[in-house]
Design an enzyme around this catalytic site. Sequence first.
Site, mmCIF file in Angstrom:
data_model
loop_
_atom_site.group_PDB
_atom_site.id
_atom_site.type_symbol
_atom_site.label_atom_id
_atom_site.label_comp_id
_atom_site.label_asym_id
_atom_site.label_seq_id
_atom_site.Cartn_x
_atom_site.Cartn_y
_atom_site.Cartn_z
ATOM 1 N N SER A 1 3.920 4.973 -7.357
ATOM 2 C CA SER A 1 3.889 3.201 -7.100
ATOM 3 C C SER A 1 4.148 2.535 -8.425
ATOM 4 O O SER A 1 4.440 3.145 -9.352
ATOM 5 C CB SER A 1 2.399 2.887 -6.729
ATOM 6 O OG SER A 1 1.426 3.230 -7.821
ATOM 7 N N ASP B 1 6.842 3.518 -3.902
ATOM 8 C CA ASP B 1 5.949 2.821 -3.264
ATOM 9 C C ASP B 1 5.917 1.219 -3.450
ATOM 10 O O ASP B 1 6.671 0.786 -4.312
ATOM 11 C CB ASP B 1 4.706 3.416 -3.266
ATOM 12 C CG ASP B 1 3.847 3.290 -1.927
ATOM 13 O OD1 ASP B 1 4.081 2.740 -1.108
ATOM 14 O OD2 ASP B 1 2.608 3.553 -2.134
ATOM 15 N N HIS B 2 5.128 0.603 -2.656
ATOM 16 C CA HIS B 2 4.887 -0.843 -2.652
ATOM 17 C C HIS B 2 5.484 -1.688 -4.072
ATOM 18 O O HIS B 2 5.081 -1.367 -5.036
ATOM 19 C CB HIS B 2 3.327 -1.111 -2.571
ATOM 20 C CG HIS B 2 2.776 -0.899 -1.412
ATOM 21 N ND1 HIS B 2 2.698 -1.685 -0.276
ATOM 22 C CD2 HIS B 2 2.145 0.293 -0.947
ATOM 23 C CE1 HIS B 2 2.054 -1.067 0.648
ATOM 24 N NE2 HIS B 2 1.657 -0.120 0.274
ATOM 25 N N GLU C 1 7.900 -4.174 4.836
ATOM 26 C CA GLU C 1 6.610 -4.281 5.245
ATOM 27 C C GLU C 1 6.732 -5.409 6.041
ATOM 28 O O GLU C 1 6.946 -6.525 5.254
ATOM 29 C CB GLU C 1 5.724 -4.033 4.415
ATOM 30 C CG GLU C 1 4.172 -4.188 5.158
ATOM 31 C CD GLU C 1 3.138 -3.766 4.042
ATOM 32 O OE1 GLU C 1 2.153 -4.551 4.164
ATOM 33 O OE2 GLU C 1 3.228 -2.775 3.426
ATOM 34 N N GLU D 1 -4.298 -2.087 -3.203
ATOM 35 C CA GLU D 1 -3.399 -0.978 -3.683
ATOM 36 C C GLU D 1 -2.923 -1.420 -4.675
ATOM 37 O O GLU D 1 -2.003 -2.245 -4.761
ATOM 38 C CB GLU D 1 -2.315 -0.609 -2.514
ATOM 39 C CG GLU D 1 -1.229 0.487 -2.879
ATOM 40 C CD GLU D 1 -1.975 2.107 -2.651
ATOM 41 O OE1 GLU D 1 -1.061 2.862 -2.957
ATOM 42 O OE2 GLU D 1 -2.884 2.165 -2.304
ATOM 43 N N HIS E 1 -5.775 -0.221 3.062
ATOM 44 C CA HIS E 1 -5.675 0.381 1.874
ATOM 45 C C HIS E 1 -7.305 0.853 1.529
ATOM 46 O O HIS E 1 -8.105 0.039 1.764
ATOM 47 C CB HIS E 1 -4.980 0.301 0.868
ATOM 48 C CG HIS E 1 -3.502 0.031 1.044
ATOM 49 N ND1 HIS E 1 -2.764 -1.265 0.902
ATOM 50 C CD2 HIS E 1 -2.660 1.029 1.411
ATOM 51 C CE1 HIS E 1 -1.386 -0.922 1.193
ATOM 52 N NE2 HIS E 1 -1.389 0.225 1.549
ATOM 53 N N GLY E 2 -7.346 2.161 1.028
ATOM 54 C CA GLY E 2 -8.481 2.536 0.326
ATOM 55 C C GLY E 2 -9.415 3.217 1.467
ATOM 56 O O GLY E 2 -8.878 3.766 2.280
ATOM 57 N N HIS F 1 0.893 3.071 6.869
ATOM 58 C CA HIS F 1 0.123 2.737 5.452
ATOM 59 C C HIS F 1 -1.324 2.680 5.838
ATOM 60 O O HIS F 1 -1.841 2.207 6.752
ATOM 61 C CB HIS F 1 0.635 1.408 4.963
ATOM 62 C CG HIS F 1 2.041 1.638 4.197
ATOM 63 N ND1 HIS F 1 2.189 1.377 2.855
ATOM 64 C CD2 HIS F 1 3.079 1.713 4.846
ATOM 65 C CE1 HIS F 1 3.541 1.292 2.772
ATOM 66 N NE2 HIS F 1 4.247 1.587 3.860
ATOM 67 N N SER G 1 -6.365 6.221 5.432
ATOM 68 C CA SER G 1 -7.538 7.030 5.030
ATOM 69 C C SER G 1 -8.666 6.632 6.130
ATOM 70 O O SER G 1 -8.854 5.345 6.330
ATOM 71 C CB SER G 1 -8.121 6.742 3.604
ATOM 72 O OG SER G 1 -6.912 7.047 2.822
ATOM 73 N N ASN H 1 1.718 7.385 4.756
ATOM 74 C CA ASN H 1 1.256 7.436 3.157
ATOM 75 C C ASN H 1 0.085 7.986 2.936
ATOM 76 O O ASN H 1 -0.962 7.609 3.647
ATOM 77 C CB ASN H 1 1.411 5.859 2.539
ATOM 78 C CG ASN H 1 2.547 5.478 2.530
ATOM 79 O OD1 ASN H 1 3.633 5.974 2.835
ATOM 80 N ND2 ASN H 1 2.837 4.257 1.603
ATOM 81 N N ASP I 1 -2.801 8.815 -0.149
ATOM 82 C CA ASP I 1 -2.990 8.459 -1.592
ATOM 83 C C ASP I 1 -4.643 8.376 -1.980
ATOM 84 O O ASP I 1 -5.118 9.577 -2.657
ATOM 85 C CB ASP I 1 -2.743 7.011 -2.064
ATOM 86 C CG ASP I 1 -2.771 6.605 -3.614
ATOM 87 O OD1 ASP I 1 -2.913 7.799 -4.583
ATOM 88 O OD2 ASP I 1 -2.611 5.705 -4.116
#
Length: 337
Positions: free
Chosen positions: A53, A95-96, A158, A166, A209-210, A246, A249, A268, A270
């Site tokens: 990233s 990435d992003h 995207e 992120e 994300h997260g 994306h 998690s 993805n 992370d």
Amino acid sequence: MPIATPEVYAEMLDRAKAGGFAYPAINVTSSQTLNAALRGFAEAESDGIVQISTGGADFLSGTTVKDMVAGSVALAEYARVVARNYPVNVALHTDHCPKDKLDGFMRPLIELSLERGGDPIFNSHMWDGSAVPLDENLSIARELLEKCHRANIIMEMEIGVVGGEEDGVVGEINEKLYTTPEDALATAEAVGVGEQGRYMLAATFGNVHGVYKPGHVKLRPSVLKDIQDAVGAKYGKDKPFDLVFHGGSGSLLEEIHEAISYGVVKMNIDTDTQYAFTRPIADHMFRNYDGVLKVDGDVGNKKVYDPRSYGKSAETAMAARIVQACQDLKSAGTRLG
């Protein structure tokens, strides 16, 4: 094996889509996390994707240097040397990259690949236009796709917004978490469905994300089917987009598998690998408190404050989490010969 050539990378993505599996794309921030990713892929007998990233690239260049291009190129060159020792194909990806970092990250990296000729430095780059209006997003995507195509690079873009945070980019949790068929049709009209250059599409279906608790956001993988069907009907293609997942998690395994069935070829990862890497380090520090610190004037224990002593367990744990990811995404055992 060497880092994947553009031809091998294209074959990897084609095989994933045809075979109903996806590749874990592992964010790395150091040589050690890169080695963990390579080891994990090798142990799973899966090809895969390693990505960096803007924040990771900044960190890799040195915390007082903060040169995203230097950090990215350094990682790519290191990867080219060490990846030869592993019996899997690994592609390199950035990435992003939001609009305000294009001129300091993605654009110069593409130019460096064009200047050097031959295989590009990175196999693919992601343009993240989710924070700008769709028309502007697609206009920039057209420009970047043309340059990527000339450099034999696959672009990722995207549409819609992945919620959460992120690398300091915050996506609100609202209706934009769900890409519409209209968004997808506008994308196909602007950048084609492959004839202007190959790209992957990160469409959103409630992703965040997260880490989040179940029920915080409702994933709707059927959104991916809707956009594939809408664009496929217009252009006469089955699953016209190579999709990217994306913010996965905490997702249920059945949700992941449903998304793959609609054409997801890359997911993805992370947050989960960050934790897997850090958890054994924390354990080591707690168990060896008097050794890693020179408590009360003592000398400590060099064997336990040597970074290699806890780095080995961190690499092992992260690699194991990547093996699990390969199994979850059904890429385990599918490596190209």
